[in-house]
Design a protein around this motif. Structure first.
Motif, PDB file in Angstrom:
ATOM      1  N   GLU A 137      -7.639   5.156   4.390  1.00 54.45           N
ATOM      2  CA  GLU A 137      -8.615   5.306   5.449  1.00 54.45           C
ATOM      3  C   GLU A 137      -8.118   6.316   6.470  1.00 54.45           C
ATOM      4  N   GLN A 138      -9.055   6.870   7.194  1.00 56.05           N
ATOM      5  CA  GLN A 138      -8.711   7.859   8.215  1.00 56.05           C
ATOM      6  C   GLN A 138      -7.773   7.236   9.238  1.00 56.05           C
ATOM      7  N   GLY A 139      -6.715   7.964   9.539  1.00 60.45           N
ATOM      8  CA  GLY A 139      -5.765   7.495  10.535  1.00 60.45           C
ATOM      9  C   GLY A 139      -4.606   6.693   9.965  1.00 60.45           C
ATOM     10  N   VAL A 140      -4.632   6.390   8.688  1.00 61.03           N
ATOM     11  CA  VAL A 140      -3.535   5.652   8.054  1.00 61.03           C
ATOM     12  C   VAL A 140      -2.628   6.662   7.353  1.00 61.03           C
ATOM     13  N   GLU A 141      -1.352   6.638   7.723  1.00 63.03           N
ATOM     14  CA  GLU A 141      -0.416   7.613   7.171  1.00 63.03           C
ATOM     15  C   GLU A 141       0.016   7.235   5.755  1.00 63.03           C
ATOM     16  N   LYS A 142      -0.347   8.058   4.797  1.00 60.47           N
ATOM     17  CA  LYS A 142      -0.027   7.745   3.407  1.00 60.47           C
ATOM     18  C   LYS A 142       1.463   7.805   3.117  1.00 60.47           C
ATOM     19  N   ASP A 143       2.197   8.613   3.873  1.00 66.43           N
ATOM     20  CA  ASP A 143       3.641   8.702   3.637  1.00 66.43           C
ATOM     21  C   ASP A 143       4.385   7.544   4.264  1.00 66.43           C
ATOM     22  N   LYS A 144       3.745   6.865   5.179  1.00 68.05           N
ATOM     23  CA  LYS A 144       4.380   5.724   5.817  1.00 68.05           C
ATOM     24  C   LYS A 144       4.043   4.427   5.080  1.00 68.05           C
ATOM     25  N   PHE A 145       2.828   4.323   4.625  1.00 71.36           N
ATOM     26  CA  PHE A 145       2.381   3.127   3.915  1.00 71.36           C
ATOM     27  C   PHE A 145       2.157   3.505   2.450  1.00 71.36           C
ATOM     28  N   LEU A 146       3.203   3.308   1.658  1.00 71.45           N
ATOM     29  CA  LEU A 146       3.158   3.698   0.249  1.00 71.45           C
ATOM     30  C   LEU A 146       2.540   2.578  -0.574  1.00 71.45           C
ATOM     31  N   ILE A 147       1.535   2.914  -1.341  1.00 73.03           N
ATOM     32  CA  ILE A 147       0.852   1.918  -2.159  1.00 73.03           C
ATOM     33  C   ILE A 147       0.992   2.296  -3.623  1.00 73.03           C
ATOM     34  N   ASN A 148       1.384   1.297  -4.412  1.00 69.30           N
ATOM     35  CA  ASN A 148       1.535   1.484  -5.846  1.00 69.30           C
ATOM     36  C   ASN A 148       0.782   0.389  -6.569  1.00 69.30           C
ATOM     37  N   HIS A 149      -0.043   0.772  -7.515  1.00 71.21           N
ATOM     38  CA  HIS A 149      -0.841  -0.201  -8.277  1.00 71.21           C
ATOM     39  C   HIS A 149      -0.526   0.020  -9.746  1.00 71.21           C
ATOM     40  N   ALA A 150       0.636  -0.495 -10.149  1.00 75.98           N
ATOM     41  CA  ALA A 150       1.185  -0.166 -11.468  1.00 75.98           C
ATOM     42  C   ALA A 150       0.533  -0.923 -12.605  1.00 75.98           C
ATOM     43  N   SER A 151      -0.056  -2.057 -12.311  1.00 79.94           N
ATOM     44  CA  SER A 151      -0.678  -2.837 -13.376  1.00 79.94           C
ATOM     45  C   SER A 151      -1.961  -3.461 -12.867  1.00 79.94           C
ATOM     46  N   LEU A 152      -2.699  -4.106 -13.750  1.00 75.37           N
ATOM     47  CA  LEU A 152      -3.981  -4.702 -13.374  1.00 75.37           C
ATOM     48  C   LEU A 152      -3.818  -5.977 -12.568  1.00 75.37           C
ATOM     49  N   THR A 153      -2.589  -6.428 -12.377  1.00 74.54           N
ATOM     50  CA  THR A 153      -2.386  -7.656 -11.620  1.00 74.54           C
ATOM     51  C   THR A 153      -1.434  -7.481 -10.453  1.00 74.54           C
ATOM     52  N   LEU A 154      -0.955  -6.281 -10.196  1.00 74.50           N
ATOM     53  CA  LEU A 154       0.041  -6.096  -9.146  1.00 74.50           C
ATOM     54  C   LEU A 154      -0.180  -4.797  -8.375  1.00 74.50           C
ATOM     55  N   SER A 155      -0.229  -4.933  -7.055  1.00 78.03           N
ATOM     56  CA  SER A 155      -0.226  -3.789  -6.160  1.00 78.03           C
ATOM     57  C   SER A 155       0.848  -4.041  -5.115  1.00 78.03           C
ATOM     58  N   THR A 156       1.546  -2.986  -4.716  1.00 76.39           N
ATOM     59  CA  THR A 156       2.572  -3.143  -3.690  1.00 76.39           C
ATOM     60  C   THR A 156       2.315  -2.189  -2.532  1.00 76.39           C
ATOM     61  N   LEU A 157       2.640  -2.682  -1.339  1.00 80.96           N
ATOM     62  CA  LEU A 157       2.572  -1.884  -0.116  1.00 80.96           C
ATOM     63  C   LEU A 157       3.977  -1.794   0.442  1.00 80.96           C
ATOM     64  N   THR A 158       4.481  -0.576   0.601  1.00 79.26           N
ATOM     65  CA  THR A 158       5.797  -0.388   1.194  1.00 79.26           C
ATOM     66  C   THR A 158       5.631   0.286   2.542  1.00 79.26           C
ATOM     67  N   VAL A 159       6.108  -0.409   3.582  1.00 77.65           N
ATOM     68  CA  VAL A 159       6.109   0.163   4.922  1.00 77.65           C
ATOM     69  C   VAL A 159       7.454   0.870   5.077  1.00 77.65           C
ATOM     70  N   THR A 160       7.431   2.183   5.116  1.00 71.92           N
ATOM     71  CA  THR A 160       8.665   2.955   5.170  1.00 71.92           C
ATOM     72  C   THR A 160       9.067   3.224   6.619  1.00 71.92           C
ATOM     73  N   SER A 161      10.373   3.227   6.841  1.00 73.05           N
ATOM     74  CA  SER A 161      10.916   3.485   8.168  1.00 73.05           C
ATOM     75  C   SER A 161      10.116   2.716   9.231  1.00 73.05           C
ATOM     76  N   ALA A 162      10.132   1.426   9.080  1.00 77.03           N
ATOM     77  CA  ALA A 162       9.301   0.576   9.936  1.00 77.03           C
ATOM     78  C   ALA A 162       9.737   0.647  11.392  1.00 77.03           C
ATOM     79  N   HIS A 163       8.761   0.576  12.281  1.00 77.89           N
ATOM     80  CA  HIS A 163       8.993   0.545  13.715  1.00 77.89           C
ATOM     81  C   HIS A 163       8.294  -0.674  14.308  1.00 77.89           C
ATOM     82  N   PRO A 164       8.670  -1.067  15.510  1.00 80.92           N
ATOM     83  CA  PRO A 164       8.045  -2.268  16.108  1.00 80.92           C
ATOM     84  C   PRO A 164       6.524  -2.216  16.131  1.00 80.92           C
ATOM     85  N   GLU A 165       5.940  -1.039  16.283  1.00 83.17           N
ATOM     86  CA  GLU A 165       4.472  -0.946  16.317  1.00 83.17           C
ATOM     87  C   GLU A 165       3.831  -1.222  14.963  1.00 83.17           C
ATOM     88  N   ASP A 166       4.651  -1.270  13.893  1.00 84.85           N
ATOM     89  CA  ASP A 166       4.139  -1.622  12.570  1.00 84.85           C
ATOM     90  C   ASP A 166       4.078  -3.137  12.381  1.00 84.85           C
TER      91      ASP A 166
END
Lengths: 117, 108
Positions: free
Chosen positions: A59-88
Protein backbone atom coordinates in the motif's frame (compact mmCIF):
# COMPACT_ATOMS: atom_id res chain seq x y z
CA UNK A 1 -14.00 -23.19 10.53
CA UNK A 2 -10.85 -22.22 8.74
CA UNK A 3 -7.97 -21.23 10.97
CA UNK A 4 -5.15 -18.81 10.40
CA UNK A 5 -2.30 -18.90 12.89
CA UNK A 6 0.35 -16.32 13.60
CA UNK A 7 3.65 -16.75 15.39
CA UNK A 8 4.90 -15.28 17.59
CA UNK A 9 1.90 -13.78 19.35
CA UNK A 10 4.14 -11.21 20.94
CA UNK A 11 7.77 -10.22 20.62
CA UNK A 12 10.06 -7.67 22.22
CA UNK A 13 13.21 -6.69 20.40
CA UNK A 14 15.97 -4.10 20.52
CA UNK A 15 16.07 -1.19 18.14
CA UNK A 16 17.99 -2.05 14.97
CA UNK A 17 17.22 -5.75 14.95
CA UNK A 18 14.96 -7.60 12.55
CA UNK A 19 11.85 -9.54 13.50
CA UNK A 20 10.05 -12.19 11.48
CA UNK A 21 6.34 -12.93 11.91
CA UNK A 22 4.81 -16.05 10.39
CA UNK A 23 1.26 -16.46 9.14
CA UNK A 24 -0.05 -19.92 8.38
CA UNK A 25 -3.36 -21.15 7.03
CA UNK A 26 -3.82 -24.39 8.95
CA UNK A 27 -6.53 -26.22 7.08
CA UNK A 28 -6.78 -24.59 3.69
CA UNK A 29 -4.61 -23.27 0.91
CA UNK A 30 -4.43 -19.53 0.54
CA UNK A 31 -3.16 -18.08 -2.70
CA UNK A 32 -3.46 -14.61 -1.22
CA UNK A 33 -2.67 -13.37 2.25
CA UNK A 34 -2.90 -9.88 3.62
CA UNK A 35 -0.89 -8.04 6.24
CA UNK A 36 -2.36 -5.33 8.46
CA UNK A 37 -0.97 -3.07 11.15
CA UNK A 38 -3.00 -1.66 14.01
CA UNK A 39 -1.91 1.08 16.41
CA UNK A 40 -3.65 1.49 19.78
CA UNK A 41 -7.26 2.66 19.54
CA UNK A 42 -7.09 2.75 15.76
CA UNK A 43 -8.51 0.59 13.03
CA UNK A 44 -6.61 -1.96 10.97
CA UNK A 45 -4.52 -0.54 8.15
CA UNK A 46 -3.78 -2.73 5.15
CA UNK A 47 -0.03 -2.86 4.58
CA UNK A 48 0.38 -5.29 1.72
CA UNK A 49 -1.14 -8.10 -0.28
CA UNK A 50 0.94 -11.25 -0.51
CA UNK A 51 0.53 -13.64 -3.41
CA UNK A 52 2.07 -17.08 -3.43
CA UNK A 53 5.08 -17.23 -5.70
CA UNK A 54 5.18 -13.56 -6.60
CA UNK A 55 6.16 -10.22 -5.15
CA UNK A 56 3.90 -8.60 -2.62
CA UNK A 57 1.88 -5.52 -3.47
CA UNK A 58 2.40 -2.75 -0.92
CA UNK A 59 0.00 0.00 0.00
CA UNK A 60 1.02 3.59 -0.50
CA UNK A 61 3.29 4.78 2.26
CA UNK A 62 4.46 1.32 3.33
CA UNK A 63 8.18 0.82 2.81
CA UNK A 64 8.78 -2.43 0.96
CA UNK A 65 12.43 -2.56 2.00
CA UNK A 66 11.51 -2.24 5.63
CA UNK A 67 8.60 -4.67 5.68
CA UNK A 68 9.74 -7.71 3.73
CA UNK A 69 6.99 -10.12 2.78
CA UNK A 70 7.56 -13.63 1.52
CA UNK A 71 4.80 -16.00 0.46
CA UNK A 72 6.74 -19.15 -0.30
CA UNK A 73 3.92 -21.64 -0.14
CA UNK A 74 0.13 -21.81 -0.23
CA UNK A 75 -0.01 -22.04 3.55
CA UNK A 76 2.73 -19.70 4.74
CA UNK A 77 3.47 -16.00 4.46
CA UNK A 78 6.10 -14.17 6.49
CA UNK A 79 6.53 -10.52 7.39
CA UNK A 80 10.00 -9.37 8.39
CA UNK A 81 10.35 -5.99 10.03
CA UNK A 82 13.92 -5.00 9.24
CA UNK A 83 15.99 -2.66 11.38
CA UNK A 84 13.07 -2.17 13.71
CA UNK A 85 12.59 1.12 15.53
CA UNK A 86 10.27 2.05 18.41
CA UNK A 87 7.79 3.61 15.96
CA UNK A 88 7.36 0.15 14.39
CA UNK A 89 5.85 -1.09 17.65
CA UNK A 90 2.36 -2.17 16.72
CA UNK A 91 -0.11 -5.04 16.44
CA UNK A 92 0.48 -6.91 13.17
CA UNK A 93 -2.33 -9.06 11.82
CA UNK A 94 -2.46 -11.34 8.82
CA UNK A 95 -5.43 -12.75 6.98
CA UNK A 96 -6.03 -15.30 4.28
CA UNK A 97 -8.81 -16.00 1.84
CA UNK A 98 -9.95 -19.54 1.29
CA UNK A 99 -11.65 -18.73 -1.98
CA UNK A 100 -10.40 -16.59 -4.80
CA UNK A 101 -12.43 -13.51 -5.62
CA UNK A 102 -14.67 -11.20 -3.67
CA UNK A 103 -17.29 -13.53 -2.31
CA UNK A 104 -15.16 -15.68 -0.04
CA UNK A 105 -14.52 -15.31 3.63
CA UNK A 106 -11.34 -13.72 4.89
CA UNK A 107 -9.94 -15.35 8.00
CA UNK A 108 -7.69 -13.48 10.37
CA UNK A 109 -4.86 -14.58 12.58
CA UNK A 110 -4.68 -13.82 16.28
CA UNK A 111 -2.22 -11.01 15.70
CA UNK A 112 1.40 -10.44 16.72
CA UNK A 113 2.26 -7.64 19.09
CA UNK A 114 5.68 -6.14 18.41
CA UNK A 115 7.41 -3.94 20.95
CA UNK A 116 10.68 -2.34 19.91
CA UNK A 117 12.78 -0.99 22.74
CA UNK B 1 -13.82 2.31 -4.00
CA UNK B 2 -16.91 2.27 -1.83
CA UNK B 3 -16.62 3.45 1.74
CA UNK B 4 -18.77 2.84 4.78
CA UNK B 5 -20.08 5.04 7.55
CA UNK B 6 -20.85 3.67 10.99
CA UNK B 7 -21.70 5.35 14.29
CA UNK B 8 -18.59 5.44 16.48
CA UNK B 9 -20.25 3.84 19.48
CA UNK B 10 -23.44 2.18 20.69
CA UNK B 11 -24.73 0.68 23.90
CA UNK B 12 -27.04 -2.28 24.24
CA UNK B 13 -28.65 -3.98 27.22
CA UNK B 14 -27.74 -7.61 27.80
CA UNK B 15 -30.35 -9.95 26.34
CA UNK B 16 -31.69 -7.34 23.98
CA UNK B 17 -31.16 -7.21 20.23
CA UNK B 18 -28.26 -5.06 19.07
CA UNK B 19 -28.87 -3.34 15.75
CA UNK B 20 -25.74 -1.91 14.17
CA UNK B 21 -26.27 0.32 11.12
CA UNK B 22 -23.93 0.90 8.23
CA UNK B 23 -24.18 3.26 5.27
CA UNK B 24 -22.49 2.36 2.01
CA UNK B 25 -24.18 4.66 -0.47
CA UNK B 26 -21.50 4.31 -3.17
CA UNK B 27 -21.52 0.52 -3.26
CA UNK B 28 -21.39 -0.99 -6.72
CA UNK B 29 -23.34 -3.96 -8.00
CA UNK B 30 -20.71 -6.65 -7.49
CA UNK B 31 -19.46 -5.57 -4.08
CA UNK B 32 -20.31 -7.61 -1.02
CA UNK B 33 -21.04 -6.27 2.45
CA UNK B 34 -19.00 -7.97 5.17
CA UNK B 35 -19.19 -7.66 8.93
CA UNK B 36 -16.34 -8.46 11.27
CA UNK B 37 -15.80 -7.76 14.94
CA UNK B 38 -12.67 -7.32 16.99
CA UNK B 39 -12.45 -7.99 20.66
CA UNK B 40 -9.63 -6.18 22.38
CA UNK B 41 -6.14 -7.34 21.32
CA UNK B 42 -7.42 -10.12 19.10
CA UNK B 43 -7.65 -10.60 15.36
CA UNK B 44 -10.96 -9.73 13.67
CA UNK B 45 -13.63 -12.39 13.73
CA UNK B 46 -15.87 -13.01 10.72
CA UNK B 47 -19.57 -12.57 11.42
CA UNK B 48 -21.52 -12.58 8.18
CA UNK B 49 -21.57 -11.28 4.64
CA UNK B 50 -24.08 -10.73 1.86
CA UNK B 51 -24.63 -9.30 -1.59
CA UNK B 52 -28.31 -8.49 -2.03
CA UNK B 53 -30.44 -10.80 0.05
CA UNK B 54 -30.77 -10.80 3.81
CA UNK B 55 -28.60 -13.38 5.48
CA UNK B 56 -28.73 -15.21 8.79
CA UNK B 57 -26.32 -17.52 10.55
CA UNK B 58 -25.77 -18.72 14.08
CA UNK B 59 -24.17 -15.45 15.12
CA UNK B 60 -26.24 -12.73 13.50
CA UNK B 61 -28.58 -11.51 10.80
CA UNK B 62 -27.69 -9.11 8.02
CA UNK B 63 -30.38 -6.91 6.56
CA UNK B 64 -29.48 -5.13 3.32
CA UNK B 65 -31.81 -2.47 1.93
CA UNK B 66 -33.23 -2.96 -1.51
CA UNK B 67 -31.09 -0.19 -2.98
CA UNK B 68 -28.06 -1.71 -1.17
CA UNK B 69 -27.04 1.69 0.14
CA UNK B 70 -27.22 0.61 3.75
CA UNK B 71 -27.32 -2.46 5.92
CA UNK B 72 -27.95 -3.47 9.51
CA UNK B 73 -26.25 -6.16 11.52
CA UNK B 74 -28.52 -7.68 14.13
CA UNK B 75 -27.28 -9.61 17.15
CA UNK B 76 -30.59 -11.07 18.37
CA UNK B 77 -29.72 -11.56 22.04
CA UNK B 78 -26.62 -9.60 22.95
CA UNK B 79 -24.39 -10.91 25.72
CA UNK B 80 -21.53 -9.25 27.56
CA UNK B 81 -19.13 -11.21 25.37
CA UNK B 82 -20.46 -9.38 22.32
CA UNK B 83 -18.77 -6.19 23.51
CA UNK B 84 -16.35 -5.39 20.68
CA UNK B 85 -15.64 -3.09 17.75
CA UNK B 86 -17.82 -4.04 14.79
CA UNK B 87 -16.62 -3.31 11.28
CA UNK B 88 -18.83 -3.02 8.23
CA UNK B 89 -16.77 -3.45 5.08
CA UNK B 90 -17.56 -3.26 1.42
CA UNK B 91 -15.16 -5.58 -0.25
CA UNK B 92 -13.28 -4.19 -3.22
CA UNK B 93 -11.61 -6.79 -5.42
CA UNK B 94 -9.85 -9.30 -3.18
CA UNK B 95 -8.65 -7.22 -0.27
CA UNK B 96 -10.50 -5.90 2.74
CA UNK B 97 -10.13 -2.37 4.08
CA UNK B 98 -11.35 -1.40 7.49
CA UNK B 99 -13.05 1.81 8.53
CA UNK B 100 -13.31 3.08 12.06
CA UNK B 101 -16.10 0.68 13.06
CA UNK B 102 -18.68 0.88 15.86
CA UNK B 103 -17.68 0.17 19.42
CA UNK B 104 -20.59 -1.81 20.87
CA UNK B 105 -20.81 -2.01 24.63
CA UNK B 106 -23.24 -4.53 26.05
CA UNK B 107 -24.29 -3.58 29.54
CA UNK B 108 -25.76 -5.82 32.24
Amino acid sequence: GAVVSQHPSWVICKSGTSVKIECRSLDFQATTMFWYRQFPKQSLMLMATSNEGSKATYEQGVEKDKFLINHASLTLSTLTVTSAHPEDSSFYICSASRLAGVGGELFFGEGSRLTVL
Amino acid sequence: DAKTTQPPSMDCAEGRAANLPCNHSTISGNEYVYWYRQIHSQGPQYIIHGLKNNETNEMASLIITEDRKSSTLILPHATLRDTAVYYCIVRVVNDMRFGAGTRLTVKP
